[in-house]
Design an enzyme around this catalytic site. Structure first.
Site, PDB file in Angstrom:
ATOM      1  N   LYS A 191      27.363  54.613  43.704  1.00  0.00           N
ATOM      2  CA  LYS A 191      26.324  54.274  42.731  1.00  0.00           C
ATOM      3  C   LYS A 191      26.248  52.756  42.676  1.00  0.00           C
ATOM      4  O   LYS A 191      27.082  52.083  42.090  1.00  0.00           O
ATOM      5  CB  LYS A 191      26.645  54.822  41.334  1.00  0.00           C
ATOM      6  CG  LYS A 191      25.406  54.739  40.454  1.00  0.00           C
ATOM      7  CD  LYS A 191      25.663  54.377  39.006  1.00  0.00           C
ATOM      8  CE  LYS A 191      26.028  52.977  38.672  1.00  0.00           C
ATOM      9  NZ  LYS A 191      24.960  51.964  38.753  1.00  0.00           N
ATOM     10  N   GLY A 244      33.396  45.268  38.917  1.00  0.00           N
ATOM     11  CA  GLY A 244      32.478  44.903  37.839  1.00  0.00           C
ATOM     12  C   GLY A 244      33.235  44.190  36.737  1.00  0.00           C
ATOM     13  O   GLY A 244      34.310  43.616  36.966  1.00  0.00           O
ATOM     14  N   SER A 245      32.700  44.241  35.542  1.00  0.00           N
ATOM     15  CA  SER A 245      33.295  43.485  34.437  1.00  0.00           C
ATOM     16  C   SER A 245      34.574  44.158  33.918  1.00  0.00           C
ATOM     17  O   SER A 245      34.754  45.373  34.068  1.00  0.00           O
ATOM     18  CB  SER A 245      32.280  43.387  33.289  1.00  0.00           C
ATOM     19  OG  SER A 245      31.941  44.691  32.854  1.00  0.00           O
ATOM     20  N   VAL A 248      33.793  47.025  31.305  1.00  0.00           N
ATOM     21  CA  VAL A 248      33.462  48.337  31.878  1.00  0.00           C
ATOM     22  C   VAL A 248      34.670  48.886  32.650  1.00  0.00           C
ATOM     23  O   VAL A 248      34.949  50.089  32.613  1.00  0.00           O
ATOM     24  CB  VAL A 248      32.203  48.244  32.775  1.00  0.00           C
ATOM     25  CG1 VAL A 248      31.936  49.580  33.468  1.00  0.00           C
ATOM     26  CG2 VAL A 248      30.987  47.832  31.958  1.00  0.00           C
ATOM     27  N   GLY A 249      35.410  48.003  33.280  1.00  0.00           N
ATOM     28  CA  GLY A 249      36.593  48.445  34.039  1.00  0.00           C
ATOM     29  C   GLY A 249      37.579  49.222  33.182  1.00  0.00           C
ATOM     30  O   GLY A 249      38.200  50.186  33.632  1.00  0.00           O
ATOM     31  N   GLU A 266      38.434  46.123  40.353  1.00  0.00           N
ATOM     32  CA  GLU A 266      38.298  44.698  40.698  1.00  0.00           C
ATOM     33  C   GLU A 266      37.383  44.088  39.652  1.00  0.00           C
ATOM     34  O   GLU A 266      36.180  44.347  39.649  1.00  0.00           O
ATOM     35  CB  GLU A 266      37.696  44.532  42.100  1.00  0.00           C
ATOM     36  CG  GLU A 266      38.530  45.103  43.215  1.00  0.00           C
ATOM     37  CD  GLU A 266      39.860  44.389  43.406  1.00  0.00           C
ATOM     38  OE1 GLU A 266      40.007  43.254  42.912  1.00  0.00           O
ATOM     39  OE2 GLU A 266      40.746  44.977  44.023  1.00  0.00           O
ATOM     40  N   GLN A 347      21.564  38.199  31.702  1.00  0.00           N
ATOM     41  CA  GLN A 347      22.541  37.224  32.175  1.00  0.00           C
ATOM     42  C   GLN A 347      22.141  35.816  31.735  1.00  0.00           C
ATOM     43  O   GLN A 347      22.981  35.015  31.317  1.00  0.00           O
ATOM     44  CB  GLN A 347      22.687  37.303  33.699  1.00  0.00           C
ATOM     45  CG  GLN A 347      23.768  36.385  34.255  1.00  0.00           C
ATOM     46  CD  GLN A 347      25.149  36.617  33.642  1.00  0.00           C
ATOM     47  OE1 GLN A 347      25.654  37.730  33.666  1.00  0.00           O
ATOM     48  NE2 GLN A 347      25.749  35.574  33.075  1.00  0.00           N
TER      49      GLN A 347
HETATM   50  P1  NAD Z   1      29.148  45.588  35.089  1.00  0.00           P
HETATM   51  O1  NAD Z   1      30.544  45.902  34.722  1.00  0.00           O
HETATM   52  O2  NAD Z   1      28.160  45.423  34.004  1.00  0.00           O
HETATM   53  O3  NAD Z   1      28.559  46.746  36.036  1.00  0.00           O
HETATM   54  C1  NAD Z   1      29.198  47.091  37.238  1.00  0.00           C
HETATM   55  C2  NAD Z   1      28.779  48.500  37.620  1.00  0.00           C
HETATM   56  O4  NAD Z   1      29.275  49.411  36.648  1.00  0.00           O
HETATM   57  C3  NAD Z   1      27.276  48.726  37.693  1.00  0.00           C
HETATM   58  O5  NAD Z   1      26.984  49.560  38.792  1.00  0.00           O
HETATM   59  C4  NAD Z   1      26.986  49.454  36.390  1.00  0.00           C
HETATM   60  O6  NAD Z   1      25.844  50.291  36.455  1.00  0.00           O
HETATM   61  C5  NAD Z   1      28.239  50.286  36.226  1.00  0.00           C
HETATM   62  N1  NAD Z   1      28.534  50.715  34.857  1.00  0.00           N
HETATM   63  C6  NAD Z   1      28.263  50.058  33.709  1.00  0.00           C
HETATM   64  N2  NAD Z   1      28.698  50.777  32.659  1.00  0.00           N
HETATM   65  C7  NAD Z   1      29.264  51.903  33.143  1.00  0.00           C
HETATM   66  C8  NAD Z   1      29.893  53.037  32.553  1.00  0.00           C
HETATM   67  N3  NAD Z   1      30.022  53.138  31.241  1.00  0.00           N
HETATM   68  N4  NAD Z   1      30.355  54.002  33.367  1.00  0.00           N
HETATM   69  C9  NAD Z   1      30.242  53.897  34.711  1.00  0.00           C
HETATM   70  N5  NAD Z   1      29.645  52.847  35.326  1.00  0.00           N
HETATM   71  C10 NAD Z   1      29.167  51.856  34.554  1.00  0.00           C
HETATM   72  O7  NAD Z   1      29.221  44.291  36.026  1.00  0.00           O
HETATM   73  P2  NAD Z   1      28.041  43.487  36.735  1.00  0.00           P
HETATM   74  O8  NAD Z   1      27.264  42.750  35.690  1.00  0.00           O
HETATM   75  O9  NAD Z   1      27.294  44.356  37.663  1.00  0.00           O
HETATM   76  O10 NAD Z   1      28.871  42.445  37.620  1.00  0.00           O
HETATM   77  C11 NAD Z   1      29.444  41.302  37.093  1.00  0.00           C
HETATM   78  C12 NAD Z   1      30.921  41.499  36.830  1.00  0.00           C
HETATM   79  O11 NAD Z   1      31.555  41.962  38.017  1.00  0.00           O
HETATM   80  C13 NAD Z   1      31.628  40.206  36.482  1.00  0.00           C
HETATM   81  O12 NAD Z   1      32.540  40.448  35.443  1.00  0.00           O
HETATM   82  C14 NAD Z   1      32.370  39.849  37.759  1.00  0.00           C
HETATM   83  O13 NAD Z   1      33.496  39.031  37.576  1.00  0.00           O
HETATM   84  C15 NAD Z   1      32.720  41.185  38.282  1.00  0.00           C
HETATM   85  N6  NAD Z   1      32.994  41.142  39.727  1.00  0.00           N
HETATM   86  C16 NAD Z   1      34.290  41.291  40.131  1.00  0.00           C
HETATM   87  C17 NAD Z   1      34.603  41.202  41.482  1.00  0.00           C
HETATM   88  C18 NAD Z   1      36.019  41.364  41.968  1.00  0.00           C
HETATM   89  O14 NAD Z   1      36.198  41.705  43.134  1.00  0.00           O
HETATM   90  N7  NAD Z   1      37.020  41.142  41.143  1.00  0.00           N
HETATM   91  C19 NAD Z   1      33.581  40.980  42.407  1.00  0.00           C
HETATM   92  C20 NAD Z   1      32.275  40.847  41.947  1.00  0.00           C
HETATM   93  C21 NAD Z   1      31.983  40.939  40.597  1.00  0.00           C
END
Ligand code: NAD
Length: 512
Positions: A191, A244-245, A248-249, A266, A347
């Site tokens: 996804k 992701g963030s 959410v992680g 990550e 953002q």
């Molecule tokens: P985000 O956490 O908002 O979303 C990431 C993904 O999670 C998206 O596909 C989103 O649709 C999905 N998501 C959101 N809520 C969810 C839920 N409740 N259940 C399941 N899936 C859900 O992050 P973003 O805005 O897309 O990306 C930015 C973040 O990602 C920043 O915090 C950045 O540091 C991080 N990031 C980390 C790495 C790494 O490797 N450490 C790399 C790139 C980005």
């Protein structure tokens, strides 16, 4: 929303120019169960709809997981070198399509062409690396403690893997997940982030054109809670890889735990770059600008804190700020532009909110701070590169991930002080040190609490064949890239073959 145009896998190498994408499930293009779609708009010019995607829910995810589960029965038995050959072919296809895919990516998420070309290149590099792994997948063969007994461990695929990705490296991050997963014999449901599904489709199309069979990779688009949650909760999904963030992680980790899934997280970063008095200042300034403002500061590894020793502090600031003021902001499709827009309105609002927080906290903003919304900028989410100086390490702008072109410069006394400041945050992704002193460099490598440390380079620039990820709130101990990904996408099976023709009891039968 019209959904009459389909995008299908192509075998002649041409890129379909259609604008409505369906979900890709079991090799077929299918509409979302609810019939709804959403738009992916160009953040540099929001009048442009880059493409329209399916707004999926549990029903769509269930169909994709069923397809992946069925495909796993056959795919796991395809020899790994054969699986890897398909991934190798995908690399060659991506090379042919690199420019088109880079342009698609700039249009869908805004970063400049040089960087989107790099993003596609990263997928190519990951494909070559993982193709090579198909002929290794090494496991230990060890001597048994008993005579006439053979002992080894082999890697086995896990099963159906769910992947949830962010928008900032839309092809690279999808490739870090999909490529090792399929080489290891797993099947996948991905996804992608709702801002950038097109780049994931471009990658998946290359893989299907390269021969990956139907059902092995399935794509379901949509929003996190609607399309991501069912993937986390599905009992047939055995592993979840999330980037992701951190907020959410945390949800991903706790939800996945309920069904005992393997789970790789990550997450965010607040990455420090330390500049000592003996550093090559010109190099550090150049690196700091690239680290802070590359990808509009929207990298998990972005250089968001620059910690500068007092002897060169003023000189560093003068030159850094003068150069930051000259950065050309604009539409990333213009080759002369150095920094694109924020990915979306939310953002941009977050960036502006943190700029206000920084001012309220008493940090000195010496350049930037304003939204650019006149003339060529009026239809996009543009912001000036922004620099705060004399930042206290405890301020929120020095502690919290902003994910925008906003950098905090913090003074420090010496290396020890710098490392304490660098480590004084919840995250632990990337870090860097500029010095000519090898002893200080190696001390920093040892003491910085981060998954990645660069010496004489900024906090960005990872290569695909080393582990990628972070410590503390940046993750849960797994790594992408290199052998870390192979470890995540396989399970160990230990195998003992006794050819003694008698019952031998481990730990008990000992010839004294
Ligand atoms: P985000 O956490 O908002 O979303 C990431 C993904 O999670 C998206 O596909 C989103 O649709 C999905 N998501 C959101 N809520 C969810 C839920 N409740 N259940 C399941 N899936 C859900 O992050 P973003 O805005 O897309 O990306 C930015 C973040 O990602 C920043 O915090 C950045 O540091 C991080 N990031 C980390 C790495 C790494 O490797 N450490 C790399 C790139 C980005």
């Amino acid at each position: 929303m019209a959904t009459d145009t389909l995008t299908k896998p192509v075998i002649d190498g041409s890129i379909p120019k259609t604008k409505v994408f369906k979900n890709f499930i079991d090799g077929e293009w299918v509409e979302s169960a609810c019939g709804q779609t959403f738009e992916d708009r160009n953040p540099a010019d929001t009048r442009e709809v880059v493409a329209t995607f399916q707004r999926s829910n549990k029903e769509d995810v269930d169909a994709a997981v069923d397809a992946a589960k069925a495909a796993f029965a056959k795919w796991r038995l395809v020899p790994a070198p054969r699986r890897a050959e398909m991934v190798f072919r995908a690399a060659e296809i991506l090379i042919d399509r690199k420019e088109d895919h880079a342009r698609d990516m700039t249009r869908e998420m805004g970063k400049v062409l040089a960087e989107t070309r790099g993003d596609v290149q990263e997928a190519i590099d990951a494909a070559y690396y993982n193709a090579g792994e198909g002929r290794r997948l090494f496991g230990p063969t060890v001597p048994s403690e008993l005579p006439n007994k053979f002992a080894m461990a082999v890697r086995q695929p896990i099963g159906v893997c769910g992947m949830i990705t962010p928008w900032n490296f839309p092809m690279a991050i999808s490739s870090w997940k999909l490529l090792p997963a399929v080489v290891c014999g797993n099947t996948c449901v991905i996804k992608p982030a709702q801002d950038t599904p097109l780049s994931t489709f471009n990658l998946v199309r290359a893989l299907t054109d390269a021969g990956i069979p139907k059902g092995v990779i399935n794509v379901v688009t949509g929003y996190g809670p609607e399309a991501g949650t069912p993937l986390l909760e599905h009992t047939a999904v055995r592993a979840i890889s999330f980037t992701g963030s951190s907020a959410v992680g945390k949800i991903i980790g706790t939800t996945s735990a309920k069904t005992f899934k393997h789970c790789s997280l990550e997450l965010g970063g607040k990455n420090p770059m330390i500049v000592l008095d003996d550093a090559n200042l010109e190099l550090a300034i150049e690196g700091g600008l690239w680290g802070a403002f590359g990808t509009t500061g929207q990298r998990c590894t972005a250089t968001s804190r620059i910690i500068v020793q007092k002897g060169v502090y003023r000189k560093f600031i003068d030159q850094f700020v003068a150069r930051a003021k000259k950065i050309k902001v604009g539409n990333g499709l213009d080759e002369t532009v150095e920094m694109g827009p924020a990915v979306n309105e939310n953002q941009l609002k977050t960036d502006l909110k943190y700029i206000e927080i920084g001012k309220d906290e008493g940090a000195k903003m010496v350049t930037g701070g304003n939204r650019l919304d006149k003339g060529d900028y009026q239809h996009g989410w543009f912001l000036e590169p922004t620099v705060f100086i004399d930042v206290d390490p405890k301020m929120r702008i020095a502690q919290e991930e902003i994910f925008g072109p906003v950098v905090s410069i913090i003074p420090c006394d010496d290396l020890e002080d710098a490392i304490a400041i660098a480590n004084g945050i919840e995250y632990g992704l990337s870090s860097s040190l500029y010095t000519k002193d090898v002893n200080k460099a190696f001390s920093a490598v040892r003491d910085l609490e981060a998954g990645i440390t660069y010496i004489n380079a900024p906090t960005i620039g990872a290569e695909v064949h080393l582990p990628f990820g972070g410590t503390k709130a940046t993750g849960n101990g797994h790594r992408e890239g290199g052998i870390g990904a192979i470890d995540f996408y396989t399970e160990w099976k230990s195998v003992y073959v006794d050819y003694s023709d008698k019952l031998q009891k481990a730990q008990i039968d000992r010839a004294e």
